[in-house]
Write a protein that holds these residues in place. Structure first.
Motif, mmCIF file in Angstrom:
data_model
loop_
_atom_site.group_PDB
_atom_site.id
_atom_site.type_symbol
_atom_site.label_atom_id
_atom_site.label_comp_id
_atom_site.label_asym_id
_atom_site.label_seq_id
_atom_site.Cartn_x
_atom_site.Cartn_y
_atom_site.Cartn_z
ATOM 1 N N GLN A 94 0.849 -1.187 0.000
ATOM 2 C CA GLN A 94 0.000 0.000 0.000
ATOM 3 C C GLN A 94 0.885 1.236 0.000
ATOM 4 O OE1 GLN A 94 -2.517 -0.912 3.502
ATOM 5 N NE2 GLN A 94 -4.223 -0.873 2.042
ATOM 6 N N THR A 95 0.259 2.394 0.044
ATOM 7 C CA THR A 95 0.992 3.645 0.137
ATOM 8 C C THR A 95 0.537 4.368 1.393
ATOM 9 O OG1 THR A 95 1.094 3.817 -2.268
ATOM 10 C CG2 THR A 95 1.526 5.811 -1.032
ATOM 11 N N GLY A 120 -3.108 4.404 1.888
ATOM 12 C CA GLY A 120 -3.760 4.530 0.600
ATOM 13 C C GLY A 120 -3.815 3.197 -0.122
ATOM 14 N N ARG A 121 -4.339 3.233 -1.316
ATOM 15 C CA ARG A 121 -4.428 2.008 -2.115
ATOM 16 C C ARG A 121 -3.040 1.567 -2.539
ATOM 17 N NH1 ARG A 121 -3.909 4.015 -7.294
ATOM 18 N NH2 ARG A 121 -4.590 6.145 -7.574
ATOM 19 N N ARG A 122 -3.002 0.456 -3.172
ATOM 20 C CA ARG A 122 -1.717 -0.075 -3.620
ATOM 21 C C ARG A 122 -1.027 0.961 -4.496
ATOM 22 N NH1 ARG A 122 -0.509 -4.716 -1.702
ATOM 23 N NH2 ARG A 122 -2.168 -6.046 -0.999
ATOM 24 N N GLY A 131 -0.464 6.537 -5.510
ATOM 25 C CA GLY A 131 -1.324 5.728 -4.651
ATOM 26 C C GLY A 131 -2.134 6.539 -3.654
ATOM 27 N N ASP A 133 -5.154 9.005 -2.989
ATOM 28 C CA ASP A 133 -6.374 9.552 -3.593
ATOM 29 C C ASP A 133 -7.035 10.545 -2.634
ATOM 30 O OD1 ASP A 133 -7.670 8.014 -1.657
ATOM 31 O OD2 ASP A 133 -8.347 6.496 -3.068
ATOM 32 N N THR A 135 -9.699 10.403 -0.844
ATOM 33 C CA THR A 135 -10.159 9.836 0.426
ATOM 34 C C THR A 135 -9.038 9.821 1.450
ATOM 35 O OG1 THR A 135 -11.729 8.448 -0.761
ATOM 36 C CG2 THR A 135 -11.201 7.799 1.492
#
Length: 179
Positions: A94-95, A120-122, A131, A133, A135
């Motif tokens: 992930q980040t 964060g996402r991958r 990675g 965003d 959110t």
């Protein structure tokens, strides 16, 4: 990455965000309110411009939700804060968007450092910022304001400064000399 000073832009973004905010509460996490303590956000560094701009706007919204008084950099403030953002890959792919805030008092001494991270996402390859965003940026801004507000609610009150211009002196009569 070089340190960028966003004071003029940041003040405008935070002011616009505060002006357009309506107070909302979220049941998912406890929020810390810190009304009545003027704070100035001096800078946010380390992130690409688009992340910094989004983060500044969301930070202003988070401050308004916590009833914090955010003032422009040239106005009197009880505390001034400088933020640093970094994005880095985690061991599980992930980040992490990490934030660090240095909170300075009126005498420009660091009064507190608050920090945290949001996952964060991958990651998006070699660029860890890919990675991150909206959110994750929103969560980091909210967590940042919770941490800063938590400090503000426990910070000692400002000491009253003596007003040297309006000091009055009392004249005393010299003792009489006996003859």
């Amino acid at each position: 990455m070089s340190v960028r000073n966003y004071s003029p832009v940041l003040g405008s973004i935070v002011a616009l965000a505060l002006a357009s905010c309506q107070e909302t509460t979220t049941a998912a996490r406890p929020r810390v309110d810190a009304p009545g303590v003027p704070v100035s956000v001096q800078s946010i560094s380390g992130a690409p411009d688009q992340v910094t701009t989004a983060f500044a706007g969301l930070l202003g919204e988070a401050a308004a939700e916590r009833k914090m008084e955010i003032v422009p950099g040239d106005k009197p403030a009880r505390f001034r804060v400088r933020g640093y953002l970094t994005a880095q890959p985690t061991a599980d792919g992930q980040t992490a968007l990490a934030f660090v805030w240095d909170v300075y008092d009126e005498s420009k001494k660091r009064a507190q450092r608050v920090q945290g991270e949001s996952l964060g996402r991958r990651g998006g390859g070699a660029d860890p910022w890919a990675g991150i965003d909206q959110t994750i940026v929103a969560k980091a801004a909210s967590d940042s304001m919770d941490a800063i507000a938590g400090f503000l609610t426990t910070a000692p009150a400002a000491e009253a400064k003596p007003d040297t211009k309006s000091k009055t002196r009392t004249a005393q009569a010299a003792p009489e000399k006996r003859r």
